[in-house]
Design a protein around this motif. Structure first.
Motif, short mmCIF file in Angstrom:
data_model
loop_
_atom_site.label_atom_id
_atom_site.label_comp_id
_atom_site.label_asym_id
_atom_site.label_seq_id
_atom_site.Cartn_x
_atom_site.Cartn_y
_atom_site.Cartn_z
N GLU A 1 10.52 13.96 -0.07
CA GLU A 1 10.65 13.03 1.02
C GLU A 1 9.78 13.18 1.99
O GLU A 1 8.90 12.26 2.56
CB GLU A 1 12.24 12.63 1.70
CG GLU A 1 12.13 11.47 2.43
CD GLU A 1 13.42 11.06 3.08
OE1 GLU A 1 13.66 10.60 4.03
OE2 GLU A 1 14.44 11.16 2.11
N THR A 2 9.52 14.37 2.43
CA THR A 2 8.49 14.74 3.39
C THR A 2 7.17 14.72 2.74
O THR A 2 6.14 14.27 3.49
CB THR A 2 8.80 16.35 3.78
OG1 THR A 2 10.34 16.32 4.14
CG2 THR A 2 7.85 16.51 4.70
N TYR A 3 7.04 15.25 1.64
CA TYR A 3 5.67 15.14 1.04
C TYR A 3 5.34 13.58 0.75
O TYR A 3 4.33 13.17 1.08
CB TYR A 3 5.82 15.89 -0.36
CG TYR A 3 4.45 15.79 -1.22
CD1 TYR A 3 3.43 16.51 -0.91
CD2 TYR A 3 4.56 14.81 -2.44
CE1 TYR A 3 2.23 16.49 -1.67
CE2 TYR A 3 3.41 14.89 -3.09
CZ TYR A 3 2.14 15.42 -2.60
OH TYR A 3 1.15 15.53 -3.55
N ALA B 1 4.85 10.95 -5.89
CA ALA B 1 5.58 10.92 -7.44
C ALA B 1 4.91 11.85 -8.35
O ALA B 1 5.21 12.54 -9.14
CB ALA B 1 6.41 9.88 -7.75
N SER B 2 3.51 11.18 -8.78
CA SER B 2 2.80 11.81 -9.73
C SER B 2 2.49 13.13 -9.54
O SER B 2 2.12 14.04 -10.45
CB SER B 2 1.83 10.85 -10.12
OG SER B 2 1.10 10.75 -9.20
N ARG B 3 2.12 13.53 -8.21
CA ARG B 3 1.36 14.65 -7.84
C ARG B 3 2.43 15.77 -7.32
O ARG B 3 2.16 16.89 -7.36
CB ARG B 3 0.59 14.35 -6.64
CG ARG B 3 -0.72 13.64 -7.00
CD ARG B 3 -1.40 13.14 -5.66
NE ARG B 3 -2.59 12.40 -6.06
CZ ARG B 3 -3.70 12.82 -6.16
NH1 ARG B 3 -4.04 14.14 -6.02
NH2 ARG B 3 -4.94 12.01 -6.27
N ALA C 1 0.71 -1.27 -0.18
CA ALA C 1 0.05 0.23 0.19
C ALA C 1 1.00 1.20 -0.11
O ALA C 1 0.46 2.14 -0.69
CB ALA C 1 -0.85 0.14 1.11
N GLY C 2 1.99 0.99 0.78
CA GLY C 2 2.83 2.10 0.93
C GLY C 2 3.40 2.49 -0.49
O GLY C 2 3.80 3.77 -0.84
N MET C 3 3.83 1.57 -1.39
CA MET C 3 4.28 1.67 -2.70
C MET C 3 3.44 2.48 -3.60
O MET C 3 3.75 3.42 -4.40
CB MET C 3 4.78 0.44 -3.52
CG MET C 3 5.84 -0.28 -2.55
SD MET C 3 7.57 0.76 -2.88
CE MET C 3 8.84 -0.38 -2.18
N ILE C 4 2.25 2.22 -3.29
CA ILE C 4 0.89 2.85 -4.23
C ILE C 4 1.14 4.35 -3.76
O ILE C 4 0.88 5.32 -4.92
CB ILE C 4 -0.23 2.17 -3.96
CG1 ILE C 4 -0.10 0.72 -4.48
CG2 ILE C 4 -1.15 3.05 -4.63
CD1 ILE C 4 -1.41 0.02 -4.25
N GLY C 5 1.08 4.38 -2.53
CA GLY C 5 1.22 5.99 -2.16
C GLY C 5 2.56 6.74 -2.58
O GLY C 5 2.18 7.78 -2.80
N ILE D 1 2.73 8.30 1.63
CA ILE D 1 2.83 6.78 2.19
C ILE D 1 1.91 6.29 3.33
O ILE D 1 1.32 5.40 3.35
CB ILE D 1 4.44 6.50 2.35
CG1 ILE D 1 5.15 6.81 0.97
CG2 ILE D 1 4.66 5.15 2.90
CD1 ILE D 1 6.61 6.60 1.02
N ARG D 2 2.27 7.06 4.44
CA ARG D 2 1.41 6.76 5.68
C ARG D 2 0.02 6.91 5.54
O ARG D 2 -0.73 5.94 6.03
CB ARG D 2 1.72 7.82 6.79
CG ARG D 2 3.30 7.91 7.52
CD ARG D 2 3.31 8.75 8.55
NE ARG D 2 4.92 8.61 9.14
CZ ARG D 2 5.55 9.92 8.58
NH1 ARG D 2 4.91 10.63 8.11
NH2 ARG D 2 6.66 9.76 9.27
N GLY D 3 -0.44 7.85 4.84
CA GLY D 3 -2.15 7.91 4.23
C GLY D 3 -2.49 6.63 3.77
O GLY D 3 -3.52 6.14 4.05
N ALA D 4 -1.65 6.17 2.76
CA ALA D 4 -1.83 4.97 1.76
C ALA D 4 -1.89 3.68 2.87
O ALA D 4 -2.72 2.85 3.00
CB ALA D 4 -0.97 4.75 0.76
#
Length: 243
Positions: free
Chosen positions: A65-67, A53-55, A44-48, A72-75
């Motif tokens: 990395e902060t963004y 990266a796209s946004r 799930a984190g990889m998807i996040g 990642i945490r949200g995903a």
């Protein structure tokens, strides 16, 4: 490998930031029940990560990395929300302990010992401590605490800012104040444990070394502290006044 827009390719993003995803997954799974699968969180984190990266735009005022960490945490949290990660039997046991703590401490007018709670549950102390150890990963707040379709009457609506996302309630001043007050009333050992675990970020083994007890004993004390805190939050929500 960069694309025509000068951005890293998906494969490069995944390769470069995979350690970040794994680190965030390990941090999260350390506070979850054993039934939570690390690989599922990482996936799930990889998807996040790819979504980040796209946004991401460099003019957003934040390092990538902060963004990305936020995405990642949200995903990962979305993955937990989407799955029944807490076994039904564990929820039932957690409620039994919480109820016993509430009743015994209401009767005594003070913090109850493990022996007193075990006697209320009609079980030997050792059996009760095993129950606490099995509850490792029990949380202060579950999503069902805000769900009116739940078997139990929800009791955290009073503190909830955004019922569409109960996690946001953790940032709400009233809930934060209630938790601080409840933690302050914990027995000293449990108060120390919660400070080392949630404020200092130590793991159970490290806490055991500080407190000079075994890792399994730390696990038991953590589950006991969580039960006390949930009982206190429930009491305050029932009464509508600060304890």
């Amino acid at each position: 490998m960069y694309n025509a827009q000068g951005k890293l390719s998906q494969s490069e993003v995944l390769t470069r930031y995979a350690p970040l995803v794994r680190r965030l997954g390990l941090q999260l799974v350390a506070k979850m029940p054993a039934s939570v699968d690390l690989d599922d969180l990482i996936q799930a984190g990889m998807i996040g990560l790819l979504d980040a990266a796209s946004r991401y735009k460099e003019d957003q005022g934040a390092q990538f990395e902060t963004y990305a960490s936020q995405r990642i945490r949200g995903a990962m949290l979305d993955e937990l929300r989407a799955n029944d990660w807490l076994p039904r039997s564990m929820r039932k046991t957690s409620r039994e302990v919480e109820s016993a703590v509430h009743k015994v401490e209401q009767h005594l007018g003070r913090s109850a010992s493990e022996q007193e709670i075990a006697e209320h549950l009609n079980m030997p102390l050792g059996e009760y401590q095993t129950m606490l150890q099995d509850l490792h990963g029990s949380q202060l707040i579950y999503y069902e605490d805000f769900d009116r379709s739940s078997d139990d009457e929800p009791f955290l609506d009073r503190y909830c800012v955004d019922k569409a996302d109960p996690l946001s309630a953790l940032l709400d001043g009233s809930l934060r104040s209630a938790l601080v007050d409840a933690i302050d009333k914990l027995p000293e050992r449990e108060k120390l444990l919660m400070s080392l675990y949630y404020e200092k970020g130590l793991n159970l083994r490290e806490i055991g070394a500080v407190m000079e007890v075994s890792e399994s004993r730390v696990c038991q004390l953590h589950s006991q502290a969580v039960a006390r805190l949930r009982a206190k939050l429930r009491e305050q929500a029932w009464s509508g006044v600060e304890a």
